[in-house]
Design a protein around this motif. Structure first.
Motif, PDB file in Angstrom:
ATOM      1  N   LEU A  96      10.929  32.763  20.673  1.00  0.00           N
ATOM      2  CA  LEU A  96      10.533  31.387  20.365  1.00  0.00           C
ATOM      3  C   LEU A  96      11.757  30.565  19.970  1.00  0.00           C
ATOM      4  O   LEU A  96      12.777  31.112  19.563  1.00  0.00           O
ATOM      5  N   SER A  97      11.624  29.257  20.065  1.00  0.00           N
ATOM      6  CA  SER A  97      12.692  28.358  19.643  1.00  0.00           C
ATOM      7  C   SER A  97      12.088  27.135  18.967  1.00  0.00           C
ATOM      8  O   SER A  97      11.004  26.683  19.356  1.00  0.00           O
ATOM      9  N   PRO A  98      12.773  26.583  17.985  1.00  0.00           N
ATOM     10  CA  PRO A  98      12.293  25.338  17.373  1.00  0.00           C
ATOM     11  C   PRO A  98      12.296  24.214  18.407  1.00  0.00           C
ATOM     12  O   PRO A  98      13.184  24.154  19.262  1.00  0.00           O
ATOM     13  N   ASP A  99      11.310  23.329  18.331  1.00  0.00           N
ATOM     14  CA  ASP A  99      11.290  22.162  19.204  1.00  0.00           C
ATOM     15  C   ASP A  99      11.507  20.905  18.362  1.00  0.00           C
ATOM     16  O   ASP A  99      11.825  20.987  17.168  1.00  0.00           O
ATOM     17  N   SER A 100      11.336  19.752  18.965  1.00  0.00           N
ATOM     18  CA  SER A 100      11.593  18.503  18.246  1.00  0.00           C
ATOM     19  C   SER A 100      10.676  18.346  17.036  1.00  0.00           C
ATOM     20  O   SER A 100      11.087  17.815  15.999  1.00  0.00           O
ATOM     21  N   PHE A 101       9.434  18.828  17.156  1.00  0.00           N
ATOM     22  CA  PHE A 101       8.500  18.735  16.035  1.00  0.00           C
ATOM     23  C   PHE A 101       8.940  19.643  14.889  1.00  0.00           C
ATOM     24  O   PHE A 101       8.800  19.284  13.716  1.00  0.00           O
ATOM     25  N   SER A 102       9.457  20.826  15.224  1.00  0.00           N
ATOM     26  CA  SER A 102       9.933  21.755  14.196  1.00  0.00           C
ATOM     27  C   SER A 102      10.987  21.081  13.328  1.00  0.00           C
ATOM     28  O   SER A 102      10.924  21.130  12.089  1.00  0.00           O
ATOM     29  N   PHE A 103      11.958  20.449  13.979  1.00  0.00           N
ATOM     30  CA  PHE A 103      13.042  19.800  13.239  1.00  0.00           C
ATOM     31  C   PHE A 103      12.543  18.576  12.473  1.00  0.00           C
ATOM     32  O   PHE A 103      12.909  18.369  11.311  1.00  0.00           O
ATOM     33  N   ALA A 104      11.701  17.780  13.111  1.00  0.00           N
ATOM     34  CA  ALA A 104      11.217  16.560  12.451  1.00  0.00           C
ATOM     35  C   ALA A 104      10.405  16.893  11.198  1.00  0.00           C
ATOM     36  O   ALA A 104      10.586  16.262  10.150  1.00  0.00           O
ATOM     37  N   PHE A 105       9.512  17.881  11.287  1.00  0.00           N
ATOM     38  CA  PHE A 105       8.696  18.253  10.134  1.00  0.00           C
ATOM     39  C   PHE A 105       9.553  18.864   9.021  1.00  0.00           C
ATOM     40  O   PHE A 105       9.353  18.571   7.832  1.00  0.00           O
ATOM     41  N   ALA A 106      10.515  19.723   9.393  1.00  0.00           N
ATOM     42  CA  ALA A 106      11.395  20.331   8.389  1.00  0.00           C
ATOM     43  C   ALA A 106      12.256  19.266   7.707  1.00  0.00           C
ATOM     44  O   ALA A 106      12.467  19.305   6.491  1.00  0.00           O
ATOM     45  N   LEU A 107      12.755  18.317   8.495  1.00  0.00           N
ATOM     46  CA  LEU A 107      13.557  17.235   7.918  1.00  0.00           C
ATOM     47  C   LEU A 107      12.722  16.372   6.979  1.00  0.00           C
ATOM     48  O   LEU A 107      13.218  15.885   5.958  1.00  0.00           O
ATOM     49  N   LYS A 108      11.453  16.188   7.321  1.00  0.00           N
ATOM     50  CA  LYS A 108      10.547  15.445   6.436  1.00  0.00           C
ATOM     51  C   LYS A 108      10.390  16.176   5.105  1.00  0.00           C
ATOM     52  O   LYS A 108      10.355  15.544   4.038  1.00  0.00           O
TER      53      LYS A 108
END
Length: 229
Positions: free
Chosen positions: A99-111
Motif C-alpha cells: 500500500l501507499s499513502p495517497d493525497s487523502f492520507s497526507f491531507a488528513f494527517a496534515l490536518k
C-alpha cells in the motif's frame, strides 16, 4: 445484500444499533468484504460521536486494511481530541509493502498536525509528500499552507503558495486565511487584492479576518475599504 447493510448503517445514529448491524454483517459473512467493512468503519469513525474507540477495534480485526480504511482512521483522529494520533495509522499505512499513502492520507494527517499545533511532524510530512510526489498536488499543497499557518510559520505558508503554478480559489483562500492566522493583516490584504477570482468564501475569510484582528494589528495595516477591492 451489501447495499442493504450499507443502507441500514446510514440510518444508525448511535453505537448500539450499529453494533447490531455489525453482528448481522458477521453472521452473513460480509465481515471480510472490504466495501462493507470500509463503510462500517467509516460510519463508526466519522458519523457516530464517541465511537472512535470501536472503529479502532474494527480496524485491527480486519485482516488486510486497505488505503481507504487507513485514511478513515487518519481522518477520524485528525478531528478528535487527540489529533496528533492521526500519525499512527499514517505510519502504519506507510509501512505496508503493498500500500501507499495517497493525497487523502497526507491531507488528513496534515490536518491532524495543524489541529495539534505541532510544527516538527508537519515538516516531516511535508518531506514525505515531496518524496511521494504530492507536494505539487493542489489538495495537499493547500492543506500544507493551512498546516504551516496553524503552527505559526507564516513564511513557509506564503512560500508554498507562491510556488504553486496554478492555485485555485481554495488555495487563494487558504493563503489569505494563513496570513490572518499569523497576524499578518497587510499580507492577507495583499493576497486578497491579487485574487483573480473570488467566491463567497473569499469575502467571508477576509471580513472574518479583519473582525478578529486586534487593534494593534489593524493599527499597522491600511484601512480596509471594500470599494478598493
Amino acid at each position: 445484500m451489501e447495499q442493504g447493510c450499507v443502507s441500514l448503517l446510514s440510518k444508525c445514529s448511535s453505537l448500539k444499533p450499529t453494533k447490531q448491524i455489525h453482528a448481522h454483517i458477521c453472521r452473513t459473512g460480509l465481515h471480510t468484504d472490504a466495501f462493507v467493512f470500509g463503510k462500517l468503519l467509516l460510519h463508526c469513525a466519522i458519523s457516530i460521536s464517541d465511537a472512535l474507540h470501536y472503529a479502532v477495534r474494527l480496524f485491527h480485526h480486519f485482516p488486510n486494511p486497505d488505503t481507504f480504511m487507513h485514511n478513515t482512521l487518519i481522518r477520524a483522529f485528525s478531528l478528535s481530541q487527540t489529533p496528533l494520533h492521526s500519525l499512527h495509522p499514517f505510519i502504519q499505512l506507510h509501512r505496508q509493502p503493498t500500500l501507499s499513502p495517497d493525497s487523502f492520507s497526507f491531507a488528513f494527517a496534515l490536518k491532524g498536525v495543524a489541529n495539534s499545533r505541532h510544527l516538527r511532524p508537519g515538516i516531516q510530512l511535508h518531506s514525505q509528500a515531496f518524496r511521494h510526489g504530492f507536494d505539487t498536488h493542489i489538495f495537499v499543497g493547500t492543506t500544507l499552507i493551512s498546516m504551516y499557518a496553524e503552527c505559526g510559520d507564516s513564511s513557509s505558508a506564503r512560500r508554498l503558495f507562491d510556488e504553486m503554478s496554478e492555485p485555485n480559489v481554495v488555495a487563494w483562500n487558504a493563503a489569505v486565511t494563513a496570513a490572518f492566522r499569523c497576524g499578518d493583516v497587510e499580507g492577507a490584504r495583499d493576497v486578497f487584492e491579487c485574487m483573480r477570482v473570488r467566491n463567497l468564501t473569499s469575502w467571508n475569510v477576509v471580513l472574518a479576518g479583519y473582525a478578529k484582528a486586534d487593534s494593534s494589528m489593524l493599527a499597522t495595516s491600511r484601512q480596509f475599504d471594500i470599494h478598493d477591492v
